[in-house]
Design a protein around this motif. Sequence first.
Motif, PDB file in Angstrom:
ATOM      1  N   LYS A   1      -0.257   9.283  -6.973  1.00 14.22           N
ATOM      2  CA  LYS A   1      -1.043  10.168  -6.123  1.00 14.22           C
ATOM      3  C   LYS A   1      -2.508  10.165  -6.530  1.00 14.22           C
ATOM      4  CE  LYS A   1      -1.053  14.830  -4.172  1.00 14.22           C
ATOM      5  NZ  LYS A   1      -0.323  16.138  -4.106  1.00 14.22           N
ATOM      6  N   ALA A   2      -2.784  10.162  -7.831  1.00 22.80           N
ATOM      7  CA  ALA A   2      -4.162  10.229  -8.314  1.00 22.80           C
ATOM      8  C   ALA A   2      -4.985   9.035  -7.870  1.00 22.80           C
ATOM      9  CB  ALA A   2      -4.180  10.335  -9.839  1.00 22.80           C
ATOM     10  N   GLN A   3      -4.324   7.911  -7.635  1.00 24.55           N
ATOM     11  CA  GLN A   3      -5.044   6.710  -7.220  1.00 24.55           C
ATOM     12  C   GLN A   3      -4.990   6.472  -5.710  1.00 24.55           C
ATOM     13  OE1 GLN A   3      -3.541   3.855 -10.524  1.00 24.55           O
ATOM     14  NE2 GLN A   3      -5.730   3.462 -10.303  1.00 24.55           N
ATOM     15  N   GLY A   4      -4.518   7.476  -4.976  1.00 26.75           N
ATOM     16  CA  GLY A   4      -4.498   7.366  -3.519  1.00 26.75           C
ATOM     17  C   GLY A   4      -3.372   6.518  -2.990  1.00 26.75           C
ATOM     18  N   GLY A   5      -2.209   6.612  -3.635  1.00 29.06           N
ATOM     19  CA  GLY A   5      -1.056   5.845  -3.183  1.00 29.06           C
ATOM     20  C   GLY A   5      -0.343   6.511  -2.018  1.00 29.06           C
ATOM     21  N   GLY A   6       0.743   5.879  -1.584  1.00 28.56           N
ATOM     22  CA  GLY A   6       1.533   6.413  -0.480  1.00 28.56           C
ATOM     23  C   GLY A   6       1.213   5.759   0.839  1.00 28.56           C
ATOM     24  N   MET A   7       2.135   5.887   1.772  1.00 26.92           N
ATOM     25  CA  MET A   7       2.040   5.151   3.027  1.00 26.92           C
ATOM     26  C   MET A   7       1.121   5.784   4.064  1.00 26.92           C
ATOM     27  SD  MET A   7       3.620   2.298   2.880  1.00 26.92           S
ATOM     28  CE  MET A   7       2.975   2.184   1.204  1.00 26.92           C
ATOM     29  N   VAL A   8       0.876   7.091   3.977  1.00 23.76           N
ATOM     30  CA  VAL A   8      -0.086   7.683   4.914  1.00 23.76           C
ATOM     31  C   VAL A   8      -1.449   7.037   4.710  1.00 23.76           C
ATOM     32  CG1 VAL A   8      -1.290   9.769   5.614  1.00 23.76           C
ATOM     33  CG2 VAL A   8       1.138   9.878   5.088  1.00 23.76           C
ATOM     34  N   LEU A   9      -1.856   6.897   3.447  1.00 24.69           N
ATOM     35  CA  LEU A   9      -3.150   6.299   3.143  1.00 24.69           C
ATOM     36  C   LEU A   9      -3.127   4.782   3.228  1.00 24.69           C
ATOM     37  CD1 LEU A   9      -4.235   8.625   0.199  1.00 24.69           C
ATOM     38  CD2 LEU A   9      -5.489   8.293   2.334  1.00 24.69           C
ATOM     39  N   ASP A  10      -1.997   4.171   2.933  1.00 23.36           N
ATOM     40  CA  ASP A  10      -1.944   2.711   2.878  1.00 23.36           C
ATOM     41  C   ASP A  10      -1.835   2.087   4.272  1.00 23.36           C
ATOM     42  OD1 ASP A  10      -1.792   0.304   1.142  1.00 23.36           O
ATOM     43  OD2 ASP A  10       0.155   0.062   2.109  1.00 23.36           O
ATOM     44  N   TRP A  11      -0.872   2.516   5.063  1.00 24.32           N
ATOM     45  CA  TRP A  11      -0.673   1.969   6.409  1.00 24.32           C
ATOM     46  C   TRP A  11      -1.047   2.958   7.512  1.00 24.32           C
ATOM     47  CZ3 TRP A  11      -0.263  -2.193   9.225  1.00 24.32           C
ATOM     48  CH2 TRP A  11       0.058  -3.406   8.601  1.00 24.32           C
ATOM     49  N   GLY A  12      -0.865   4.242   7.230  1.00 29.31           N
ATOM     50  CA  GLY A  12      -1.224   5.230   8.247  1.00 29.31           C
ATOM     51  C   GLY A  12      -2.677   5.125   8.653  1.00 29.31           C
ATOM     52  N   VAL A  13      -3.550   4.822   7.702  1.00 32.80           N
ATOM     53  CA  VAL A  13      -4.977   4.723   8.006  1.00 32.80           C
ATOM     54  C   VAL A  13      -5.241   3.652   9.056  1.00 32.80           C
ATOM     55  CG1 VAL A  13      -5.493   3.082   6.141  1.00 32.80           C
ATOM     56  CG2 VAL A  13      -7.275   4.638   6.963  1.00 32.80           C
ATOM     57  N   HIS A  14      -4.443   2.578   9.067  1.00 34.24           N
ATOM     58  CA  HIS A  14      -4.602   1.528  10.083  1.00 34.24           C
ATOM     59  C   HIS A  14      -4.147   2.019  11.456  1.00 34.24           C
ATOM     60  CE1 HIS A  14      -5.941  -1.783   7.688  1.00 34.24           C
ATOM     61  NE2 HIS A  14      -4.864  -1.828   6.937  1.00 34.24           N
ATOM     62  N   LEU A  15      -2.933   2.561  11.517  1.00 30.70           N
ATOM     63  CA  LEU A  15      -2.364   2.958  12.807  1.00 30.70           C
ATOM     64  C   LEU A  15      -3.151   4.100  13.437  1.00 30.70           C
ATOM     65  CD1 LEU A  15       1.493   2.738  12.183  1.00 30.70           C
ATOM     66  CD2 LEU A  15      -0.187   0.922  12.528  1.00 30.70           C
ATOM     67  N   LEU A  16      -3.619   5.011  12.607  1.00 31.71           N
ATOM     68  CA  LEU A  16      -4.402   6.141  13.123  1.00 31.71           C
ATOM     69  C   LEU A  16      -5.779   5.683  13.588  1.00 31.71           C
ATOM     70  CD1 LEU A  16      -3.394   8.694  10.361  1.00 31.71           C
ATOM     71  CD2 LEU A  16      -2.586   8.687  12.737  1.00 31.71           C
ATOM     72  N   ASP A  17      -6.378   4.747  12.863  1.00 34.16           N
ATOM     73  CA  ASP A  17      -7.661   4.197  13.301  1.00 34.16           C
ATOM     74  C   ASP A  17      -7.512   3.499  14.651  1.00 34.16           C
ATOM     75  OD1 ASP A  17     -10.544   3.320  12.659  1.00 34.16           O
ATOM     76  OD2 ASP A  17      -9.539   1.406  13.032  1.00 34.16           O
ATOM     77  N   GLN A  18      -6.454   2.717  14.815  1.00 30.26           N
ATOM     78  CA  GLN A  18      -6.217   2.060  16.099  1.00 30.26           C
ATOM     79  C   GLN A  18      -6.040   3.086  17.208  1.00 30.26           C
ATOM     80  OE1 GLN A  18      -2.751  -0.358  15.228  1.00 30.26           O
ATOM     81  NE2 GLN A  18      -3.987  -2.161  14.770  1.00 30.26           N
ATOM     82  N   LEU A  19      -5.247   4.115  16.943  1.00 31.17           N
ATOM     83  CA  LEU A  19      -4.977   5.132  17.963  1.00 31.17           C
ATOM     84  C   LEU A  19      -6.269   5.812  18.424  1.00 31.17           C
ATOM     85  CD1 LEU A  19      -2.933   6.897  19.563  1.00 31.17           C
ATOM     86  CD2 LEU A  19      -2.929   8.432  17.587  1.00 31.17           C
ATOM     87  N   LEU A  20      -7.094   6.231  17.481  1.00 30.76           N
ATOM     88  CA  LEU A  20      -8.319   6.942  17.852  1.00 30.76           C
ATOM     89  C   LEU A  20      -9.344   6.007  18.469  1.00 30.76           C
ATOM     90  CD1 LEU A  20      -8.840   9.501  14.945  1.00 30.76           C
ATOM     91  CD2 LEU A  20      -7.409   9.653  16.982  1.00 30.76           C
ATOM     92  N   PHE A  21      -9.335   4.742  18.078  1.00 33.79           N
ATOM     93  CA  PHE A  21     -10.293   3.777  18.614  1.00 33.79           C
ATOM     94  C   PHE A  21     -10.056   3.512  20.098  1.00 33.79           C
ATOM     95  CE2 PHE A  21     -11.979  -0.752  18.725  1.00 33.79           C
ATOM     96  CZ  PHE A  21     -13.315  -0.375  18.664  1.00 33.79           C
ATOM     97  N   MET A  22      -8.813   3.676  20.564  1.00 27.94           N
ATOM     98  CA  MET A  22      -8.526   3.370  21.967  1.00 27.94           C
ATOM     99  C   MET A  22      -8.290   4.613  22.832  1.00 27.94           C
ATOM    100  SD  MET A  22      -4.622   1.906  21.883  1.00 27.94           S
ATOM    101  CE  MET A  22      -3.312   2.733  20.982  1.00 27.94           C
ATOM    102  N   THR A  23      -8.243   5.788  22.223  1.00 33.97           N
ATOM    103  CA  THR A  23      -7.960   7.005  22.975  1.00 33.97           C
ATOM    104  C   THR A  23      -9.230   7.830  23.132  1.00 33.97           C
ATOM    105  OG1 THR A  23      -5.717   7.033  22.034  1.00 33.97           O
ATOM    106  CG2 THR A  23      -6.482   9.036  23.126  1.00 33.97           C
TER     107      THR A  23
END
Length: 350
Positions: A164-186
């Motif tokens: 956690k201290a190093q910013g691990g986990g899937m929200v930050l690792d892959w979620g950042v991609h999917l959420l960026d795509q979603l907001l970029f097109m909506t």
Amino acid sequence: MKNLVIVGFGGMGSYHVELVGAASGITVTGVYDIAPERIQAAKDKDLETYASFEDVLADEKIDAVLIATPNDSHRELAIQALEAGKNVVCEKPVTITSADLEAILTVAKKENRTFMVHQNRRWDSDFLIVRDMVQKEAQIGNVFHIESRVQGANGIPGDWRHLKAQGGGMVLDWGVHLLDQLLFMTDSKIKTVSANLSYILGDEVDDGFTSFITFENGVTALIEVGTTNYVKLPRWYVKGTDGTALIQDWDLSGEIIAPDRTVAKVEPTPIQAGQGLTKTMAPPSEESTTRSPITKVEADMPGFYDNFAAVLNGEAEPIVKNDEVHRVLRLIEAIFEAGEQNKVVYFKEL
């Protein structure tokens, strides 16, 4: 020609040699890493290597640095580089919190330097297809629901991504991609966010998550990342007023099914469904629908590093804008809040 040094020569760092090599106006001239084997890998590619980060910053021929280190180090390295007069590209997620990004941007503005985040999946072919559907409404009408997911069965990769201290986990690792795509097109403000975080593997960080997001224009989205899925669901499932699109994976397999407006609507025939009959859930007849293959859509924008070089030359605006990146981080924070407190978060746009 702009000169760039890669800081952190792991998997993504080394991949940037190829990305920069395909662009014009910028070249990779050197590498800094704390691991001897990675320094040797850089030398094997005939790249100059540096003994310290301070040596990188002191090199006057260097115009920019790419930061491809663990997530918790991005803020400190970026600020040091900006204060040394370097422009900066940072891997995603840019920082662990939105406040950390704000600190970086304050320095970038003060030093009058360019800071851009490598949100590279805005150029993915599968995403460009869906973005085209959303923005042009030509294939499936007005899109009102988007499901975007990536799934695997290999758990959380690497070492620091478990921390956690190093910013691990899937929200930050892959979620950042999917959420960026979603907001970029909506093209709408976010209304509400709910989420479920998975800790099934026993790590201190999430090994996956599901988030349901609503927008003020009525569009809804289901974003899902999983690392314990031995059977994967489709990469994209998109519903519009005139059809449904399915993209199975990055190979672009899938199809678009739409009503055939040239024929009269056919009343569905009841089907046996368990111990009953149903018309409502019967499949549409072949006569009343059309099926189309998924076709690739070319990007209507230059590549990331072509754009970055043009920005440095004062010839273009950044494709990945820092206020967009900041909004994604704030959405990530809302997902953590919703998941950890088991509530619906009403998102406050800035």
